[in-house]
Design a protein around this motif. Structure first.
Motif, PDB file in Angstrom:
ATOM      1  N   VAL A 289       0.734  -1.355  -0.025  1.00 50.62           N
ATOM      2  CA  VAL A 289       0.106   0.097   0.236  1.00 50.62           C
ATOM      3  C   VAL A 289       0.947   1.166  -0.039  1.00 50.62           C
ATOM      4  CG1 VAL A 289      -1.910   1.140   1.179  1.00 50.62           C
ATOM      5  CG2 VAL A 289      -1.473  -1.428   1.386  1.00 50.62           C
ATOM      6  N   PRO A 290       0.550   2.358  -0.983  1.00 55.73           N
ATOM      7  CA  PRO A 290       1.537   3.483  -0.822  1.00 55.73           C
ATOM      8  C   PRO A 290       1.181   4.182   0.587  1.00 55.73           C
ATOM      9  CG  PRO A 290      -0.380   3.625  -2.447  1.00 55.73           C
ATOM     10  CD  PRO A 290      -0.422   2.163  -1.940  1.00 55.73           C
ATOM     11  N   ASP A 291       2.266   4.543   1.131  1.00 56.36           N
ATOM     12  CA  ASP A 291       2.069   5.072   2.431  1.00 56.36           C
ATOM     13  C   ASP A 291       2.467   6.664   2.358  1.00 56.36           C
ATOM     14  OD1 ASP A 291       2.001   6.122   4.821  1.00 56.36           O
ATOM     15  OD2 ASP A 291       3.405   4.760   5.771  1.00 56.36           O
ATOM     16  N   ASN A 292       1.429   7.626   2.472  1.00 52.42           N
ATOM     17  CA  ASN A 292       1.820   8.786   1.970  1.00 52.42           C
ATOM     18  C   ASN A 292       2.021   9.854   3.373  1.00 52.42           C
ATOM     19  OD1 ASN A 292       1.647   9.231  -0.625  1.00 52.42           O
ATOM     20  ND2 ASN A 292      -0.444   9.155  -0.764  1.00 52.42           N
ATOM     21  N   SER A 293       2.471   9.023   4.610  1.00 55.38           N
ATOM     22  CA  SER A 293       2.552   9.752   5.747  1.00 55.38           C
ATOM     23  C   SER A 293       3.809   9.627   6.206  1.00 55.38           C
ATOM     24  CB  SER A 293       1.680   9.345   6.583  1.00 55.38           C
ATOM     25  OG  SER A 293       1.603   7.881   7.207  1.00 55.38           O
ATOM     26  N   VAL A 294       4.527  10.519   6.716  1.00 60.55           N
ATOM     27  CA  VAL A 294       5.856  10.357   7.611  1.00 60.55           C
ATOM     28  C   VAL A 294       5.786  10.525   8.809  1.00 60.55           C
ATOM     29  CG1 VAL A 294       7.100  11.000   5.412  1.00 60.55           C
ATOM     30  CG2 VAL A 294       6.217  12.935   6.988  1.00 60.55           C
ATOM     31  N   PHE A 295       6.745  10.356   9.856  1.00 59.69           N
ATOM     32  CA  PHE A 295       6.648  10.643  11.097  1.00 59.69           C
ATOM     33  C   PHE A 295       6.927  11.798  11.509  1.00 59.69           C
ATOM     34  CE2 PHE A 295       7.266   5.938  11.216  1.00 59.69           C
ATOM     35  CZ  PHE A 295       6.539   5.765  12.590  1.00 59.69           C
ATOM     36  N   SER A 296       6.268  12.580  12.472  1.00 57.40           N
ATOM     37  CA  SER A 296       6.493  13.824  12.773  1.00 57.40           C
ATOM     38  C   SER A 296       7.644  14.180  13.354  1.00 57.40           C
ATOM     39  CB  SER A 296       5.312  14.282  14.016  1.00 57.40           C
ATOM     40  OG  SER A 296       4.128  13.917  13.628  1.00 57.40           O
ATOM     41  N   TRP A 297       8.210  13.107  14.179  1.00 59.91           N
ATOM     42  CA  TRP A 297       9.750  13.072  14.518  1.00 59.91           C
ATOM     43  C   TRP A 297      10.392  12.602  13.543  1.00 59.91           C
ATOM     44  CZ3 TRP A 297      12.405  15.343  18.707  1.00 59.91           C
ATOM     45  CH2 TRP A 297      13.837  15.025  19.008  1.00 59.91           C
ATOM     46  N   PRO A 298      11.629  13.073  12.799  1.00 63.01           N
ATOM     47  CA  PRO A 298      11.840  14.384  12.761  1.00 63.01           C
ATOM     48  C   PRO A 298      11.507  15.334  11.941  1.00 63.01           C
ATOM     49  CG  PRO A 298      13.562  13.174  11.828  1.00 63.01           C
ATOM     50  CD  PRO A 298      12.609  12.153  11.913  1.00 63.01           C
ATOM     51  N   ASN A 299      10.734  14.805  10.693  1.00 60.75           N
ATOM     52  CA  ASN A 299      10.389  15.524   9.445  1.00 60.75           C
ATOM     53  C   ASN A 299       9.686  16.910   9.935  1.00 60.75           C
ATOM     54  OD1 ASN A 299      11.126  13.393   7.585  1.00 60.75           O
ATOM     55  ND2 ASN A 299       9.557  12.325   9.153  1.00 60.75           N
ATOM     56  N   LEU A 300       8.313  16.768  10.739  1.00 61.63           N
ATOM     57  CA  LEU A 300       7.823  17.948  11.010  1.00 61.63           C
ATOM     58  C   LEU A 300       8.476  19.065  11.873  1.00 61.63           C
ATOM     59  CD1 LEU A 300       5.076  19.687  10.574  1.00 61.63           C
ATOM     60  CD2 LEU A 300       4.179  18.232  12.651  1.00 61.63           C
ATOM     61  N   LEU A 301       9.158  18.136  12.807  1.00 60.98           N
ATOM     62  CA  LEU A 301       9.798  19.100  13.684  1.00 60.98           C
ATOM     63  C   LEU A 301      10.991  20.002  13.133  1.00 60.98           C
ATOM     64  CD1 LEU A 301       9.602  19.254  16.886  1.00 60.98           C
ATOM     65  CD2 LEU A 301       8.338  17.198  15.830  1.00 60.98           C
TER      66      LEU A 301
END
Ligand code: HEM
Length: 427
Positions: A289-301
């Motif tokens: 399944v294509p996963d379009n989410s990434v971990f907030s840590w560290p990407n969003l931070l």
């Protein structure tokens, strides 16, 4: 327990003291796998505001332009510099101006502090407005984000009022006359106009009562209201499923598997199992399944940190380069000609010069009402998550026209209006 054992225990406690203090505050080491990345997000008070994972769209810098975050960081700078300024400021008509001079002349970094506060305040008004425009042009106010848009309109109004109440505090000519003009605009409201004006000023004219009221609103009431609204605004972003994004292709069809039980012939009934979903991530992989989410840590931070550094750097540079204005002390006998409201209300003042009621109350009132109603009037869902989507051509054109008219009025009011509000050329 022997003395030697006691001593070793104490030595171990001393040696492990820093590590023990650290681990009592931060329960996880710096994360090195997905489980720890998730755990870091939900065990830290500040990081807990974030979801463990965010959609990739959230991180596209050209989608949000970081404007919401910038508004928030500017507010933080305002709170910190504002509290420091409060150590010196006295809300009294006989002392306020002298305190401004002290900040300029005898308080270490006083002028710099005042510059930072002033430029962040102007910046916040402009950036909050631009953030609202970005939300509109990407259709992000639509279902399920209608109420967050309404909260946003509240945030815009409180931001304007916060900046306006601060304008009076230096108690110089600029402050005095800008607030005199600004509050007289409020007085044009039908029936309750004069009462609102009196409520704001605590008197018939701008004086000690008004200074005290503006001070209390500026340092206590409005920052608290804004903090509460921001908290609900952020909470709603999560509850609304994160930031808006273009609709994704429908997920793969649920698979229905029919199994005939053979082991127990007496119960040979047909059983039907519905496959509810695919499991994602490194733990149990079923299907691709294509996963379009990434971990907030560290990407969003990291993205947030970047915007924070950018905002602080911009304010520091501006504050080094330009000093906040401070004119002559208040002279009630000598109004400047023309006396102008703060720049963000110059559009209003320009309209007031054509019609006091319509310019000061009617048109802005209708505009705010329309802003509040927009998500409940414009119900289509096409074009959400895209800048200037074709499907939203009409809504975007109307909004852009209104924004441009307002900006044009502000430019006219700032640069092209001279004595007695006559048209002048700025060059
Ligand atoms: C003090 C003022 C404000 C702060 C601190 C703030 C903060 C934020 C932040 C950090 C975000 C998420 C990321 C981003 O878009 O940059 C956001 C999203 C949003 N804001 Fe604001 N905001 C403010 C004012 C407003 C205003 C004036 C409006 C509209 C009238 C608004 C409506 C929204 C909406 C609907 C979203 C969700 C957008 C989406 O899902 O794409 N906000 N806000």
């Amino acid at each position: 327990m022997s003395d030697a054992t006691k001593e070793t225990g104490l030595l171990t406690a001393v040696r492990e003291f820093p590590a023990n203090v650290w681990s009592s505050i931060f329960r996880n080491p710096l994360p090195s796998n997905d489980l720890e990345r998730a755990s870091t997000s939900f065990t830290n008070f500040f990081l807990h505001v974030h979801p463990v994972k965010v959609h990739r769209n959230t991180l596209r810098p050209l989608y949000t332009l970081g404007l919401g975050l910038m508004s928030f960081f500017l507010f933080l700078i305002l709170v910190v510099t504002g509290v420091l300024l409060m150590f010196y400021y006295v809300p009294s008509t006989t002392q306020a101006y002298d305190r401004m001079l002290d900040l300029r002349g005898s308080v270490a970094f006083g002028i710099f502090l005042r510059n930072m506060h002033r430029w962040s305040a102007h910046g916040m008004v402009a950036i909050v407005f631009l953030h609202m425009c970005r939300v509109f042009f990407t259709g992000a106010y639509k279902k399920p984000r209608e109420f967050n848009w309404v909260l946003g309109v509240g945030l815009l109004l409180v931001t304007l009022f916060l900046s306006f109440t601060g304008y009076l505090l230096p108690w110089d000519q600029l402050a005095f006359w800008a607030i005199t003009v600004g509050t007289s605009i409020a007085g044009y409201a039908p029936l309750v106009g004069k009462q609102i004006q009196f409520l704001l000023l605590g008197d018939a004219t701008v004086g000690q009562e008004a200074l005290l009221r503006f001070y209390v609103l500026h340092v206590a009431v409005l920052p608290l209201v804004l903090t509460l609204l921001i908290a609900i605004h952020f909470w709603r972003i999560r509850k609304d499923g994160g930031l808006s994004r273009p609709e994704e292709p429908a997920p793969a069809q649920a698979v229905t598997v029919t199994v005939t039980a053979v082991a127990a012939p007496d119960q040979a009934k047909k059983k039907t199992y519905g496959l509810q979903g695919f499991v994602r991530g490194p733990f149990t992989k079923v299907g691709n399944v294509p996963d379009n989410s990434v971990f907030s840590w560290p990407n969003l931070l990291i993205a947030e940190l970047f915007v924070f550094v950018l905002v602080v750097a911009a304010i520091l540079v501006l504050s080094l380069m330009f000093n906040a204005p401070l004119e002559e002390p208040v002279n009630v006998m000598h109004p400047p000609n023309p006396a102008k409201a703060p720049w963000y209300f110059l559009g209003l003042q320009e309209m007031v010069s054509y019609s006091a009621f319509w310019g000061g109350v009617g048109v802005p009132g209708i505009f705010v009402l329309l802003l509040l109603l927009v998500p409940y009037i414009d119900r289509g869902t096409a074009g959400v998550g895209k800048w200037f989507a074709r499907e939203r051509l009409l809504a975007n054109t109307i909004f852009l026209t209104l924004v441009l008219v307002n900006v044009m009025f502000i430019i006219i009011g700032t640069f092209f209006r001279g004595p007695n509000w006559s048209m002048v050329l700025p060059w």
